[in-house]
Design a protein around this motif. Structure first.
Motif, short mmCIF file in Angstrom:
data_model
loop_
_atom_site.label_atom_id
_atom_site.label_comp_id
_atom_site.label_asym_id
_atom_site.label_seq_id
_atom_site.Cartn_x
_atom_site.Cartn_y
_atom_site.Cartn_z
N MET A 46 -3.94 -3.05 5.91
CA MET A 46 -2.53 -3.44 5.88
C MET A 46 -1.63 -2.24 5.67
O MET A 46 -0.60 -2.08 6.34
CB MET A 46 -2.30 -4.48 4.80
N THR A 47 -1.98 -1.35 4.75
CA THR A 47 -1.14 -0.19 4.49
C THR A 47 -1.22 0.81 5.64
O THR A 47 -0.24 1.49 5.94
CB THR A 47 -1.55 0.50 3.18
N ARG A 48 -2.39 0.92 6.30
CA ARG A 48 -2.49 1.82 7.44
C ARG A 48 -1.64 1.32 8.59
O ARG A 48 -0.96 2.08 9.26
CB ARG A 48 -3.96 1.94 7.88
N ALA A 79 4.89 5.82 5.03
CA ALA A 79 3.56 6.24 4.58
C ALA A 79 3.53 6.43 3.07
O ALA A 79 2.56 6.06 2.40
CB ALA A 79 3.15 7.52 5.29
N GLN A 80 4.59 7.03 2.53
CA GLN A 80 4.63 7.25 1.08
C GLN A 80 4.63 5.94 0.32
O GLN A 80 3.91 5.77 -0.67
CB GLN A 80 5.87 8.08 0.74
N ARG A 81 5.42 4.97 0.77
CA ARG A 81 5.46 3.66 0.12
C ARG A 81 4.13 2.95 0.26
O ARG A 81 3.62 2.33 -0.68
CB ARG A 81 6.56 2.80 0.73
N ALA A 82 3.54 3.03 1.46
CA ALA A 82 2.28 2.34 1.70
C ALA A 82 1.16 2.90 0.84
O ALA A 82 0.36 2.14 0.27
CB ALA A 82 1.90 2.43 3.18
N ARG A 83 1.08 4.22 0.72
CA ARG A 83 0.04 4.82 -0.12
C ARG A 83 0.19 4.41 -1.57
O ARG A 83 -0.79 4.08 -2.26
CB ARG A 83 0.07 6.34 0.02
N THR A 84 1.41 4.45 -2.07
CA THR A 84 1.64 4.12 -3.47
C THR A 84 1.31 2.67 -3.75
O THR A 84 0.59 2.35 -4.72
CB THR A 84 3.10 4.41 -3.86
N MET A 85 1.81 1.76 -2.92
CA MET A 85 1.55 0.34 -3.15
C MET A 85 0.08 0.02 -2.92
O MET A 85 -0.50 -0.83 -3.59
CB MET A 85 2.43 -0.51 -2.23
N GLY A 86 -0.56 0.70 -1.96
CA GLY A 86 -1.98 0.48 -1.74
C GLY A 86 -2.81 0.85 -2.96
O GLY A 86 -3.76 0.15 -3.33
N SER A 87 -2.46 1.96 -3.60
CA SER A 87 -3.20 2.36 -4.81
C SER A 87 -3.00 1.36 -5.94
O SER A 87 -3.93 1.07 -6.71
CB SER A 87 -2.74 3.74 -5.26
N VAL A 88 -1.80 0.78 -6.03
CA VAL A 88 -1.54 -0.23 -7.06
C VAL A 88 -2.40 -1.47 -6.82
O VAL A 88 -3.07 -1.98 -7.73
CB VAL A 88 -0.05 -0.61 -7.07
N PHE A 89 -2.39 -1.97 -5.60
CA PHE A 89 -3.16 -3.17 -5.28
C PHE A 89 -4.66 -2.93 -5.45
O PHE A 89 -5.39 -3.81 -5.91
CB PHE A 89 -2.84 -3.64 -3.87
N LYS A 90 -5.13 -1.75 -5.07
CA LYS A 90 -6.55 -1.44 -5.23
C LYS A 90 -6.94 -1.43 -6.70
O LYS A 90 -8.01 -1.95 -7.08
CB LYS A 90 -6.86 -0.08 -4.59
N SER A 91 -6.10 -0.84 -7.52
CA SER A 91 -6.40 -0.82 -8.97
C SER A 91 -6.43 -2.23 -9.53
O SER A 91 -7.32 -2.58 -10.32
CB SER A 91 -5.35 0.01 -9.70
N GLY A 92 -5.49 -3.07 -9.12
CA GLY A 92 -5.48 -4.46 -9.58
C GLY A 92 -6.72 -5.21 -9.15
O GLY A 92 -7.32 -5.98 -9.92
N VAL A 93 -7.13 -5.03 -7.89
CA VAL A 93 -8.34 -5.69 -7.39
C VAL A 93 -9.57 -5.23 -8.15
O VAL A 93 -10.43 -6.05 -8.53
CB VAL A 93 -8.49 -5.42 -5.88
N SER A 94 -9.68 -3.93 -8.40
CA SER A 94 -10.85 -3.41 -9.12
C SER A 94 -10.93 -3.97 -10.53
O SER A 94 -12.00 -4.37 -11.00
CB SER A 94 -10.79 -1.88 -9.16
N ILE A 95 -9.80 -4.02 -11.21
CA ILE A 95 -9.79 -4.56 -12.58
C ILE A 95 -10.16 -6.04 -12.58
O ILE A 95 -10.95 -6.51 -13.42
CB ILE A 95 -8.42 -4.33 -13.22
N ALA A 96 -9.61 -6.80 -11.64
CA ALA A 96 -9.88 -8.24 -11.59
C ALA A 96 -11.34 -8.52 -11.29
O ALA A 96 -11.97 -9.37 -11.95
CB ALA A 96 -8.98 -8.90 -10.55
N THR A 97 -11.91 -7.84 -10.30
CA THR A 97 -13.32 -8.09 -9.95
C THR A 97 -14.26 -7.64 -11.07
O THR A 97 -15.25 -8.31 -11.36
CB THR A 97 -13.67 -7.37 -8.65
N LEU A 98 -13.95 -6.52 -11.70
CA LEU A 98 -14.79 -6.05 -12.81
C LEU A 98 -14.74 -7.03 -13.97
O LEU A 98 -15.79 -7.37 -14.57
CB LEU A 98 -14.32 -4.67 -13.27
N THR A 99 -13.56 -7.53 -14.30
CA THR A 99 -13.44 -8.49 -15.39
C THR A 99 -14.21 -9.77 -15.08
O THR A 99 -14.93 -10.30 -15.94
CB THR A 99 -11.96 -8.82 -15.63
N TRP A 100 -14.07 -10.25 -13.85
CA TRP A 100 -14.79 -11.47 -13.46
C TRP A 100 -16.30 -11.26 -13.54
O TRP A 100 -17.02 -12.13 -14.07
CB TRP A 100 -14.40 -11.85 -12.03
N ALA A 101 -16.80 -10.12 -13.06
CA ALA A 101 -18.24 -9.87 -13.09
C ALA A 101 -18.75 -9.77 -14.53
O ALA A 101 -19.82 -10.31 -14.86
CB ALA A 101 -18.55 -8.58 -12.32
#
Length: 303
Positions: A46-48, A79-101
């Motif tokens: 999506m960000t790409r 590109a600058q906005r997409a990279r920044t927001m992509g990193s935010v969403f990735k961090s949120g996904v990683s935290i959520a999946t790790l917590t669930w596991a």
């Protein structure tokens, strides 16, 4: 008989702990990794696509630029906005999946997760109160990026600092002012933003003349000089509309101030303003229109 039952129970328990539960834990770990990988790929896609221009999560707000900015500027900003927001969403996904596991694995090994969840809620509330400034900075930064309030390279006024945006993070924006000072502005402390590089800008030229000068002729001379100056090659692309003479703006004890404006590309208003001011003053000198200082000096000389 009791010995056989005891041995059978030990066998069942051993099989449960050595086979069944490890398999369940492995399944949860694999599911968490697959889920994280799939969501990260989706965010990257999506960000790409947002960076190359296809409809996706983030789009440039072209409605704010009816005169059309260059593709390179729009692509860099996107590109600058997409990279920044992509990193935010990735961090949120990683935290959520790790917590669930982790919660699922603790449940498999027989740990009661309800007290842990309750404790985590209490700790979260305590951290929220203790770090509310940090949370406010983060949330403000997220909404600022989503709304495209400003980006790298924009000239902004954020209250205490006025200058060019050099970096935009989730908590802090850095602004370099005209003196070269780098300001670190926390998003939560920014009450309002004045963006001088979005859509279009207006070059405002104030021209003082003496009270004894012919105002009507001065208006015509200044407008003619400005119209000729905007056709010059070095600023022609920066000017979006022909110059407009607004007339007499102020009258003071020392001078009569004429005001002329023209619409320019964002960030180029100061260069156009300097060029038109120089052209108008040179035209005044050729036409014999007196400046306030010249009248004052002649008055002192005669006295």
């Amino acid at each position: 008989m009791n010995t056989e039952l005891h041995a059978l129970d030990l066998t069942v328990i051993s099989r449960d702990w050595l086979v069944h539960r490890p398999i369940e834990i492995a399944v949860y770990v694999v599911l968490a990794l697959l889920l994280r990988y799939g969501l990260h790929r989706l965010i990257d896609r999506m960000t790409r696509r947002a960076r190359v221009g296809a409809p996706a999560l983030l789009r440039p707000l072209k409605a704010r630029d009816p005169y059309g900015a260059s593709n390179s500027i729009l692509n860099a900003r996107r590109a600058q906005r997409a990279r920044t927001m992509g990193s935010v969403f990735k961090s949120g996904v990683s935290i959520a999946t790790l917590t669930w596991a982790v919660l699922q694995i603790l449940a498999v090994v027989g740990v009661n997760v309800a007290p842990l969840i309750a404790s985590a809620g209490v700790i979260g509330v305590a951290l929220g109160f203790g770090a509310q400034n940090l949370v406010r900075d983060f949330l403000t930064g997220v909404f600022m990026l989503l709304e495209d309030q400003y980006g790298v390279g924009d000239v902004v006024d954020v209250g205490d600092a006025v200058g060019t945006v050099e970096t935009v993070g989730l908590r802090v924006t850095t602004v370099r002012d005209i003196n070269g000072t780098l300001w670190f502005c926390r998003h939560g402390e920014i009450q309002r933003v004045g963006n001088m590089s979005q859509g279009h800008a207006v070059a405002v030229i104030d021209l003082p003349i003496a009270h004894t000068a012919n105002v009507h002729r001065a208006l015509q001379v200044a407008l003619s000089a400005a119209e000729a100056a905007v056709d010059e090659a070095d600023i022609a692309e920066d000017v979006l509309e022909p110059p407009e003479m607004l007339g007499v703006n102020t009258v003071t004890a020392q001078s009569v101030v004429l005001r002329l404006t023209t619409r320019t590309r964002p960030g180029r208003q100061w260069a156009v303003q300097r060029r038109l001011t120089s052209a108008a003053l040179a035209a005044f000198d050729e036409a014999g229109i007196e400046a306030p200082l010249a009248v004052l000096m002649s008055t002192h000389a005669s006295a």
